[in-house]
Design a protein around this motif. Structure first.
Motif, PDB file in Angstrom:
ATOM      1  N   ARG A  12     -10.335  18.187  23.133  1.00 43.53           N
ATOM      2  CA  ARG A  12     -11.803  18.215  23.001  1.00 43.53           C
ATOM      3  C   ARG A  12     -12.465  17.445  24.133  1.00 43.53           C
ATOM      4  O   ARG A  12     -13.446  17.895  24.709  1.00 43.53           O
ATOM      5  CB  ARG A  12     -12.240  17.625  21.663  1.00 43.53           C
ATOM      6  CG  ARG A  12     -11.904  18.483  20.488  1.00 43.53           C
ATOM      7  CD  ARG A  12     -12.385  17.841  19.221  1.00 43.53           C
ATOM      8  NE  ARG A  12     -11.757  18.498  18.088  1.00 43.53           N
ATOM      9  CZ  ARG A  12     -11.683  17.965  16.889  1.00 43.53           C
ATOM     10  NH1 ARG A  12     -12.188  16.774  16.652  1.00 43.53           N
ATOM     11  NH2 ARG A  12     -11.094  18.619  15.913  1.00 43.53           N
ATOM     12  N   GLN A  13     -11.931  16.280  24.427  1.00 38.51           N
ATOM     13  CA  GLN A  13     -12.480  15.456  25.505  1.00 38.51           C
ATOM     14  C   GLN A  13     -12.317  16.177  26.843  1.00 38.51           C
ATOM     15  O   GLN A  13     -13.235  16.220  27.652  1.00 38.51           O
ATOM     16  CB  GLN A  13     -11.772  14.106  25.524  1.00 38.51           C
ATOM     17  CG  GLN A  13     -12.323  13.129  26.541  1.00 38.51           C
ATOM     18  CD  GLN A  13     -11.532  11.827  26.549  1.00 38.51           C
ATOM     19  OE1 GLN A  13     -10.402  11.774  26.069  1.00 38.51           O
ATOM     20  NE2 GLN A  13     -12.129  10.789  27.091  1.00 38.51           N
ATOM     21  N   GLN A  14     -11.168  16.764  27.055  1.00 32.34           N
ATOM     22  CA  GLN A  14     -10.895  17.513  28.280  1.00 32.34           C
ATOM     23  C   GLN A  14     -11.876  18.675  28.416  1.00 32.34           C
ATOM     24  O   GLN A  14     -12.443  18.902  29.484  1.00 32.34           O
ATOM     25  CB  GLN A  14      -9.460  18.024  28.246  1.00 32.34           C
ATOM     26  CG  GLN A  14      -9.059  18.826  29.460  1.00 32.34           C
ATOM     27  CD  GLN A  14      -7.616  19.279  29.360  1.00 32.34           C
ATOM     28  OE1 GLN A  14      -6.792  18.637  28.730  1.00 32.34           O
ATOM     29  NE2 GLN A  14      -7.317  20.390  29.971  1.00 32.34           N
ATOM     30  N   ALA A  45     -19.850   8.522  25.341  1.00 32.48           N
ATOM     31  CA  ALA A  45     -18.843   7.962  24.426  1.00 32.48           C
ATOM     32  C   ALA A  45     -17.709   8.951  24.192  1.00 32.48           C
ATOM     33  O   ALA A  45     -16.534   8.570  24.161  1.00 32.48           O
ATOM     34  CB  ALA A  45     -19.495   7.567  23.106  1.00 32.48           C
ATOM     35  N   TRP A  46     -18.041  10.226  24.042  1.00 30.35           N
ATOM     36  CA  TRP A  46     -17.010  11.251  23.869  1.00 30.35           C
ATOM     37  C   TRP A  46     -16.183  11.403  25.137  1.00 30.35           C
ATOM     38  O   TRP A  46     -14.970  11.558  25.090  1.00 30.35           O
ATOM     39  CB  TRP A  46     -17.625  12.592  23.499  1.00 30.35           C
ATOM     40  CG  TRP A  46     -18.284  12.635  22.152  1.00 30.35           C
ATOM     41  CD1 TRP A  46     -18.176  11.724  21.144  1.00 30.35           C
ATOM     42  CD2 TRP A  46     -19.151  13.644  21.671  1.00 30.35           C
ATOM     43  NE1 TRP A  46     -18.937  12.109  20.066  1.00 30.35           N
ATOM     44  CE2 TRP A  46     -19.542  13.290  20.363  1.00 30.35           C
ATOM     45  CE3 TRP A  46     -19.655  14.817  22.214  1.00 30.35           C
ATOM     46  CZ2 TRP A  46     -20.396  14.086  19.593  1.00 30.35           C
ATOM     47  CZ3 TRP A  46     -20.508  15.608  21.450  1.00 30.35           C
ATOM     48  CH2 TRP A  46     -20.869  15.240  20.158  1.00 30.35           C
ATOM     49  N   ALA A  47     -16.849  11.364  26.295  1.00 27.54           N
ATOM     50  CA  ALA A  47     -16.160  11.561  27.576  1.00 27.54           C
ATOM     51  C   ALA A  47     -15.197  10.424  27.889  1.00 27.54           C
ATOM     52  O   ALA A  47     -14.118  10.645  28.432  1.00 27.54           O
ATOM     53  CB  ALA A  47     -17.179  11.718  28.696  1.00 27.54           C
ATOM     54  N   THR A  48     -15.594   9.204  27.557  1.00 21.55           N
ATOM     55  CA  THR A  48     -14.739   8.059  27.842  1.00 21.55           C
ATOM     56  C   THR A  48     -13.668   7.845  26.774  1.00 21.55           C
ATOM     57  O   THR A  48     -12.725   7.098  26.987  1.00 21.55           O
ATOM     58  CB  THR A  48     -15.565   6.760  27.950  1.00 21.55           C
ATOM     59  OG1 THR A  48     -16.204   6.514  26.694  1.00 21.55           O
ATOM     60  CG2 THR A  48     -16.580   6.841  29.075  1.00 21.55           C
ATOM     61  N   GLY A  49     -13.852   8.490  25.640  1.00 21.33           N
ATOM     62  CA  GLY A  49     -12.900   8.322  24.551  1.00 21.33           C
ATOM     63  C   GLY A  49     -13.207   7.136  23.656  1.00 21.33           C
ATOM     64  O   GLY A  49     -12.442   6.835  22.753  1.00 21.33           O
ATOM     65  N   SER A  50     -14.337   6.477  23.877  1.00 23.93           N
ATOM     66  CA  SER A  50     -14.688   5.363  22.997  1.00 23.93           C
ATOM     67  C   SER A  50     -15.069   5.858  21.604  1.00 23.93           C
ATOM     68  O   SER A  50     -14.992   5.108  20.633  1.00 23.93           O
ATOM     69  CB  SER A  50     -15.794   4.504  23.597  1.00 23.93           C
ATOM     70  OG  SER A  50     -16.999   5.231  23.711  1.00 23.93           O
ATOM     71  N   LEU A  52     -14.419   9.622  19.256  1.00 23.69           N
ATOM     72  CA  LEU A  52     -13.808  10.939  19.254  1.00 23.69           C
ATOM     73  C   LEU A  52     -14.877  12.006  19.049  1.00 23.69           C
ATOM     74  O   LEU A  52     -15.760  11.850  18.202  1.00 23.69           O
ATOM     75  CB  LEU A  52     -12.747  11.053  18.167  1.00 23.69           C
ATOM     76  CG  LEU A  52     -11.495  10.209  18.381  1.00 23.69           C
ATOM     77  CD1 LEU A  52     -10.521  10.413  17.231  1.00 23.69           C
ATOM     78  CD2 LEU A  52     -10.827  10.538  19.704  1.00 23.69           C
ATOM     79  N   MET A  53     -14.795  13.053  19.820  1.00 29.32           N
ATOM     80  CA  MET A  53     -15.717  14.171  19.686  1.00 29.32           C
ATOM     81  C   MET A  53     -15.377  14.916  18.398  1.00 29.32           C
ATOM     82  O   MET A  53     -14.244  15.363  18.215  1.00 29.32           O
ATOM     83  CB  MET A  53     -15.559  15.092  20.895  1.00 29.32           C
ATOM     84  CG  MET A  53     -16.495  16.235  20.933  1.00 29.32           C
ATOM     85  SD  MET A  53     -16.197  17.147  22.477  1.00 29.32           S
ATOM     86  CE  MET A  53     -17.215  18.557  22.182  1.00 29.32           C
ATOM     87  N   PRO A  54     -16.344  15.072  17.498  1.00 23.72           N
ATOM     88  CA  PRO A  54     -16.050  15.741  16.229  1.00 23.72           C
ATOM     89  C   PRO A  54     -15.846  17.243  16.418  1.00 23.72           C
ATOM     90  O   PRO A  54     -16.376  17.846  17.358  1.00 23.72           O
ATOM     91  CB  PRO A  54     -17.289  15.457  15.379  1.00 23.72           C
ATOM     92  CG  PRO A  54     -18.372  15.178  16.355  1.00 23.72           C
ATOM     93  CD  PRO A  54     -17.716  14.589  17.568  1.00 23.72           C
ATOM     94  N   ALA A  55     -15.092  17.842  15.529  1.00 26.89           N
ATOM     95  CA  ALA A  55     -14.789  19.278  15.609  1.00 26.89           C
ATOM     96  C   ALA A  55     -16.053  20.115  15.649  1.00 26.89           C
ATOM     97  O   ALA A  55     -16.133  21.099  16.382  1.00 26.89           O
ATOM     98  CB  ALA A  55     -13.908  19.694  14.436  1.00 26.89           C
TER      99      ALA A  55
END
Length: 85
Positions: A12-14, A45-50, A52-55
Motif C-alpha cells: 500500500r505504501q509503495q 504519515a502513510w508515505a513514511t510508514g509512521s 499504516l495506510m488503511p485498506a
C-alpha cells in the motif's frame, strides 16, 4: 524515474508513493492530498510508514490512477490516429 531504489516496505505504501510521484510530480504529497481530499499530514504519515495506510484508502487512489491512465490512453490514441492520417 527509478522507483526501484525507493520501494516502500509494504504494497500500500509503495503504491501510494509511486502513484503520487507519477501523477503529481515533486510535490506529490500535497498535490495527491488535494486530489484525494485528505490532509498532507495524512499522506505524509502513510508515505513514511509512521501510520499504516488503511485498506479503504487504496480504492480511491487506485481509481484516480486508473482515471488518469484512461485519459492518457485516449490522448495517445487520438494522437496516433491523427499521425496515421
Amino acid at each position: 524515474m527509478n522507483t526501484q531504489s525507493t520501494l516502500a516496505p509494504y504494497p500500500r505504501q509503495q503504491h501510494l508513493i509511486i502513484v503520487g510521484r507519477i501523477l503529481c510530480g515533486p510535490r506529490w504529497e500535497s498535490e495527491l492530498a488535494n486530489l484525494l481530499g485528505l490532509s498532507k499530514e495524512t499522506i505524509s504519515a502513510w508515505a513514511t510508514g509512521s501510520e499504516l495506510m488503511p485498506a479503504e484508502a487504496v480504492w480511491p487512489l487506485n481509481r484516480l490512477a486508473r482515471r488518469h491512465n484512461r485519459l492518457l490512453t485516449a490522448q495517445c490514441d487520438f494522437i496516433e490516429k491523427i499521425e496515421r492520417e
